[in-house]
Every structure is written in C-alpha cells, then in structure tokens.
Design an enzyme around this catalytic site. Structure first.
Site, PDB file in Angstrom:
ATOM      1  N   ASP A 167       0.870  -1.179   0.000  1.00 54.18           N
ATOM      2  CA  ASP A 167       0.000   0.000   0.000  1.00 54.18           C
ATOM      3  C   ASP A 167       0.910   1.233   0.000  1.00 54.18           C
ATOM      4  O   ASP A 167       2.135   1.132   0.174  1.00 54.18           O
ATOM      5  CB  ASP A 167      -0.953  -0.024   1.200  1.00 54.18           C
TER       6      ASP A 167
HETATM    7  C1  NOJ Z   1      -4.052   3.962   0.305  1.00 54.92           C
HETATM    8  C2  NOJ Z   1      -5.248   3.113   0.605  1.00 54.92           C
HETATM    9  O1  NOJ Z   1      -5.068   2.463   1.846  1.00 54.92           O
HETATM   10  C3  NOJ Z   1      -5.543   2.068  -0.456  1.00 54.92           C
HETATM   11  O2  NOJ Z   1      -6.787   1.490  -0.185  1.00 54.92           O
HETATM   12  C4  NOJ Z   1      -5.519   2.670  -1.825  1.00 54.92           C
HETATM   13  O3  NOJ Z   1      -5.781   1.674  -2.779  1.00 54.92           O
HETATM   14  C5  NOJ Z   1      -4.160   3.300  -2.069  1.00 54.92           C
HETATM   15  N1  NOJ Z   1      -3.917   4.336  -1.087  1.00 54.92           N
HETATM   16  C6  NOJ Z   1      -4.029   3.878  -3.479  1.00 54.92           C
HETATM   17  O4  NOJ Z   1      -4.864   4.960  -3.642  1.00 54.92           O
END
Ligand code: NOJ
Length: 763
Positions: A282
C-alpha cells in the site's frame, strides 16, 4: 544481446506510433516468454518493474516519461483517461525491453458512474446486483485505459469507529466472502485479458478492519483461530476466484507489519493459498517499516519488504534506491528479485498487455470527446443497484410509502449535496452528475405535490471537524458552511415544516467522515443535526429520517422519535432517484443490514456471530455476574441481517430432509415463505448454523446461506438450502478445518435474531 521481439503488434499498434516488430514466437507460452524476458533484463530494468508510481504525486510528468523510456517504472496509478495513459504507454514501449506498463486506480464502487458504497452494495444481499455493479465498473474503467483496480476491499469490520468500514462489505465472513468472489469475477469478466476487464487487486491483506480501537493504521493483534475462522476467508475467496493482485495492508499483525510479514505473504498467501499473482504494497508502506520500528533505515526496509514478498512498491522510492546495493552485497539474491519481476510480468501477461499494450487505451481517434459525457454513464444500472441497497429500519404506522401529494418539507444538510451522494473513493465520479435527494424527489413528484427545502443545519458546527474534513485528500473544500447561525437555520426549517404534511430529514455524515483516516470516537449524528431533528420533532409532523452515512450510527434517538428511518448509506450517482423510489413505494425496500448497529459506542465490538461465554447474559433477566454492561441491554439496536419491507412476510417452521447428516453427505433445510401483506416485495431468507458442542468454543450462530426472494402479495414459496459437511467445518485449536460430530441447530430467519429452528446430528 539477443533482442526478444515480444510485442504482440496487433494491427493497431503501429498506429500508436511505435515501430512494429515481429511477434515473439514465445508469446503464447507464458512461462517461457516471461523467463526469456527476465533472462535479458538488466538489474536496473528488473527493479524498474517493481515500481508502482502515483501520477500527480511528487514526480513531474516529464520526468515520468523519461523514467518510462528508461524502463524504470512497472505501473502507474491515478490517471483516468486514455488520453493521459497513451503517451505513458508509448514511452514505456520505447524502453530497451519494450515492456508495457499497467494502469491502476481505486475503482471501488464505481468509476464514472458511482454505485452505493461497499456497505450499501452488501445491504442488497443480492449477488447478481452486486455483480452488475462490478461489471459496469470494469467496463467503464477499462474504457478509460485502466488495467487494474485496487479492489475489492474485503476487510471484515466489527468496529464502526473505523472510517473504512464504509468501503467494505460488513462484519460477516460468509457474506463478505461471497461478495469478494462475486466482485473479482465481475471485475475480471471472462478473463483479465479481455479488453473490458480489469484485474482485481484484493485488499487490504490482511486484517486491516481489525485495527485496535477502530483507529486507522493502528496495530492488529489477533488469535490465529479468529484470523482463520473470521477475518481471512474473504481474501482467500477473492484469490480462489482468480484475483490477479493483492494489496498488502498498512497495519501490523501480531507484532509484524504486513509488508514485512513472511508468514503472511509467503507461507499463507503463496504456499497455502497458491496465489500466483502480483503483491503490491500500500501507499508508502515500505518506508513505514522504519516508523513501525522494524527497520533501522531505508535499506533494511527495502530488504525486509522484498524478502517478505512485496513485488511492487507503491509510491515508495526505496526499491529503486536500495535494491541495487542490496543485490550487490548479496543480502538480496538476484533470484529474489527475479521472483518479484516474474510476478509483475505475469500479471501484465494475464492482463493481455504483451499481446496488445493498447488493449484498453485504444486508438486516439476513438477517444471520447468528453470523458464525462452523460452517454458514458450507466444510470439505469446505478439506480437499480441503489434501490436494492436501501434498508428500511423503522416504519411506524405505515408512515411510508409517502403519497405523491400535499406538501413535503425536505430538510437537512445532506438533502441537496451531490458530492456526499457519491461517498468516499468515488474514483472518476463527478459530483454534479449525481442526483441528490432533492432532485430525486422533484423528478418523482413533478407537479403532483409541493416540495419545500431548507438546509436546517450544517453537517457539523465544530470548526475542528470541518477543518479536518476539508484537509482530507479532496480537490477542493467540500464541507461548506452556511454562514447563518444555527438558530436561524433551524427556525427556517421548523417554520417550513409546520406548513408541510410530512418532514423528510436527510441527516448523517459527510462522505469524508467515513473515509480513510476518518476514525471516530462517537457514533452520534453530529450535534448540529441532532438539534435540528429535535426541533423538527416538536412540530408534531410525521418525521421521516433519510440517513446518509458510511458506518453504523447510534440511532437510539431516531428509533424512539422518528416515524420512519431509512438507511441509504452513500448511494451514488443515482442515489436521489433510488431513495425517492423507495420513499414513494415505487420500490419496496428489501435491503438488510450487513453489519450490526450497536446501541452505543461502548458496546463495540458488536457482531452477531460472537463466541459463547460461561456466564451468558439472558435477555429480560439481567441478574448479576453475567456477561453484560449494566447500563443497557446486550445486543445491537438493529441486528445483522435486519431490514423491513412495506409488506409482511411469514416463515413456516424449519423442515429438515433428515435428522442426521452422514460424513461426506448433506441434507436439505427448507421453509415456506409467505407474503402476507398487500404489496409485492422481496426479502432475504437467511440460514444460520449453530454447533452445540465442539472441541473449541463456537459462535452462537454463523450465516451459511441466504436467498433473496421476491413474492407477489399473498404468494407463497418454498425456500430450500443445501447443507453439507463442508458448511459445518471450523478452525480447531490446531488450525485445521474440521467438522466434528454432534448436534447442530439450523436457524432460518429474515434477520439474525428472529429465527425458526431445527436440529440434526452430524454422524
Ligand atoms: C491507500 C489506501 O489504503 C488504499 O486502499 C488505496 O488503494 C491506495 N492508497 C491507493 O490509492
């Protein structure tokens, strides 16, 4: 070095101004093709494949194109048009190895057309409906040149303080697993290579929904039994359904961050579950290993992540900076890099990008003139899905459906707020294209009735909250305060309500209140709106609450005081029409809660399938020394699976095809469902199982089947469920899935509390 002619170079490619090259003879043999690529790649090129870059982040566009030409980027996210993606793909194809990149985005509950948020989709308890939303999302996203979505989000959540509860599908392992499978199949279609498919990257692996105290990004500490029994099944269901990607969670698990967790990413995901897709970190998670305190510097963080099995680093520079040195020193083997590269290339292969890198980008001449054109939306599908997502919580004296006559007072800060209609993670949705409740009511009423509208209150009068919500990642401030005093706004609304036949109060949360980083310590509707509701109540007019929110709220006041309560979540582009359909009875509501609504924040966690205890609380007999809080009853205000209809349903007693189930065998449980009311309508028949005695403590009940059934007024139908030994299995103390002989109770009901019962023995 031998050049591999790997591009598919279908007819259209030369039109993309890339010199055509012959097709690789290996192209149709995935392992050989990828092995051959890897054999020819430099270390730098390999590391490039492991980078997933956010467009619009720190890197200027020119630099991105240069990096692409140098083969230093494996994929990007956050662009949403073919026009934006085309030059990037062209740049990637100018790199020495000509490896295409993929384009990803958070298409979570809609791309251009926005569907209800996850909790809303789950409230439909209708897998066909949910699939239809996923398919539209894939069609729209792929038509904008996207290859992958960071979805489905299948984190089980039993703590509504967590703002991301809104994105998921609720509290139950069985329901969420069914939806996980459905969504992956809907996104990926016949094959992730199809031009109208997007690869599903299931998230957040794992257990993100169990962050302590519901505080986002907090730690998770959980027994292995609970993990395997309750929280892990939805991810596994998504992987079994063929999800091509996994996004690794930001939280730690029992002391080890997920992004550095070899047990999680290798033993469980790859070895036990057989996942062979791509694992993404992430946002910034690899650097965060330093803040977790498991890596002393960036070098160690990169080493931990690659060794654990993070193939691609999202928006994180550490792989680029540190992997070359780590390989040079021998701390990371080239084999470990190759494994990650193989998985990235494998995902691209499966997306069909080696056969045609422009598969979803198409030709410039076919680009939409206006990406936001009405004709690109799927309004009908959005309205149909949103109608199914609405849950009727209260309807005293048949307040609903409303008549299309007289005067309706529409009040509340959410009644005419297009941006809030969309909910969080609204992808490429455009606020002004979403239908607010005000618009929906106007369209439904035409000139049949008078609709008056007053805002009545701001979402909140707390300046800190407003500042926080406007600080979140939105393009522009979206919680816009009415400058009038609260008293003036309430007075205006009350004066208007007094002249009306019925009040429709649209209250709840702004979309940013149920979002990433938006954890709450309270489940109350903000005070400004509570004051409005209390003043409206004093008018004595029928009071209908239309709730918009992304988590279970404390609805004690609403339950006691409102004449009708309708849970609409954030219902998307066509939300206003769908809610109007329900309010006027053009749609008989059939949604059911996928998550329990606690009585108070102090009750959390509140979930229906809790384990049994030695001193259970008995309703109506509070007594001392039982497991309870002494200020309020145990159990939720509104249980899992609950939702009313404008008609009435009756269930017969449970019939079992046999009093026993042989090993390896099955039996059938059935009931007769009757629509005893005067309207046609649907309800969800739910089957729960309770194992009476086992080697470990079992939940009081567990959902094992459900069926949404539509019946005409007066109609009767037999509803049958098959139960097999498989359905009786659970995770024992040795973490094996077993079914133990003994007595089981079958419970069938229209929610998780009011059930009919039968019993059988597993031999
Ligand atoms: C952080 C988030 O936790 C995740 O769900 C998301 O897909 C990513 N950022 C990318 O935007």
């Amino acid at each position: 070095m031998k050049r591999l002619f790997m591009l598919g170079l279908m007819a259209g490619l030369s039109l993309q101004s890339i010199a055509a090259e012959p097709r690789s003879p290996l192209l149709d043999d995935k392992p050989a093709f990828i092995a051959s690529l890897i054999e020819q790649m430099t270390l730098e090129e390999k590391i490039g494949q492991l980078r997933l870059i956010s467009i619009g982040g720190d890197m200027p566009r020119e630099r991105i194109l240069d990096e692409l030409k140098a083969g230093h980027i494996g994929g990007t996210f956050n662009t949403v048009t073919r026009h934006d993606n085309r030059p990037m793909q062209q740049a990637a194809l100018r790199s020495r190895m000509k490896i295409p990149i993929f384009f990803a985005y958070d298409v979570v509950h809609g791309h251009r057309t926005i569907f209800p948020i996850g909790l809303g989709l789950a409230s439909s308890w209708d897998l066909d409906t949910i699939a239809s939303s996923g398919r539209v999302q894939a069609i729209e996203a792929s038509a904008d040149g996207l290859d992958m979505t960071f979805a489905p989000m299948v984190d089980i959540s039993r703590d509504p303080r967590w703002g991301r509860t809104s994105e998921g599908f609720g509290e139950d392992p069985y329901l969420v697993s069914e939806i996980a499978r459905t969504m992956v199949q809907a996104y990926q279609g016949q094959s992730p290579a199809a031009p109208d498919s997007v690869t599903a990257s299931v998230k957040h692996f794992a257990l993100y929904g169990a962050v302590e105290g519901g505080r986002d990004y907090n730690v998770v500490d959980m027994s292995p039994m609970r993990m395997h029994q309750d929280y892990l099944p939805p991810y596994q269901a998504a992987i079994d359904a063929g999800a091509g990607g996994v996004m690794v969670a930001l939280n730690s698990i029992n002391g080890v961050p997920a992004s550095a967790n070899t047990w999680l990413l290798q033993d469980l995901l790859r070895r036990d579950w057989g996942f062979d897709g791509v694992a993404l970190s992430d946002h910034g998670a690899i650097s965060e290993l330093m803040r977790h305190g498991v890596a002393k510097d960036g070098r160690e963080a990169a080493k931990l992540a690659i060794k654990a099995g993070i193939d691609m680093s999202m928006a994180d520079s550490l792989y680029r900076e540190e992997l070359p040195g780590l390989v040079a020193s021998g701390e990371v083997g080239i084999g470990e890099i190759d494994t990650a590269v193989r998985e990235v290339l494998g995902a691209k292969y499966d997306m069909g990008l080696f056969h045609d890198p422009f598969r979803r980008i198409g030709l410039a001449k076919d680009d939409p003139v206006d990406v936001n054109a009405e004709s690109r939306l799927h309004r009908e599908a959005a309205r149909a899905v949103a109608r199914e997502s609405i849950v009727l919580l209260e309807n005293k004296g048949q307040t609903l459906p409303l008549q299309k006559r007289g005067t309706i007072a529409l009040v509340g800060p959410l009644a005419d707020s297009p941006v809030d209609m969309m909910g969080s993670w609204s992808a490429a949705g455009v606020a002004k294209q979403s239908v607010t409740l005000r618009q929906g009511l106007l369209d439904a009423l035409g000139d049949k009735a008078v609709l008056r509208h007053a805002r009545g209150a701001n979402i909140t009068d707390d300046p800190h909250m407003v500042e926080y919500l406007n600080f979140l990642n939105w393009d522009k401030p979206e919680v816009v305060q009415d400058s009038r005093s609260p008293e003036t706004m309430v007075a205006e609304a009350v004066a208007m309500a007094k002249q009306a036949d019925v009040i429709v109060a649209t209250v709840g949360e702004s979309r940013g209140m149920s979002h990433e980083a938006s954890s709450r310590t309270s489940l109350q509707i903000p005070k400004s709106q509570q004051a409005l509701l209390k003043a409206l109540k004093k008018t004595g007019k029928p009071l209908v609450l239309v709730l918009m929110n992304g988590r279970p709220l404390d609805l004690n006041w609403a339950k006691a005081n409102a004449d009708a309560v309708v849970e609409t979540w954030f219902s998307g582009t066509e939300g206003g029409h769908a809610i109007a359909d329900v309010l006027f009875g053009d749609q008989n509501p059939a949604g059911k809660l996928p998550i329990s609504f606690p009585r108070s924040v102090g009750q959390i966690p509140t979930y229906y399938n809790h384990l049994r205890v030695g001193r259970p609380y008995v309703e109506g007999k509070p007594g001392n020394y039982t497991s309870q809080y002494f200020e309020e009853p145990n159990g939720p205000l509104y249980p899992f699976g609950y939702g009313l209809s404008y008609t009435d349903f009756e269930l017969s007693e449970v019939r079992l095809s046999s009093p026993s189930m042989p090993r390896g065998g099955g039996l059938e449980a059935s009931v007769t469902l009757k629509n005893t009311g005067s309207r046609d309508g649907a309800t969800v028949v739910q089957l729960y199982v309770r194992g009476e005695v086992a080697s470990v403590i079992r939940p009081v009940k567990e959902l094992k089947g459900f069926r949404k059934v539509f019946l005409k007024a007066g109609e009767t139908r037999e509803v049958r469920f098959k139960l097999e030994e498989q359905d009786l299995k659970f995770v024992n103390a040795q973490l094996e899935r077993v079914a133990e002989p003994g007595v089981f109770e079958v419970q069938i009901g229209l929610d998780s509390e009011q059930v009919k019962r039968g019993q059988f023995t597993l031999l």
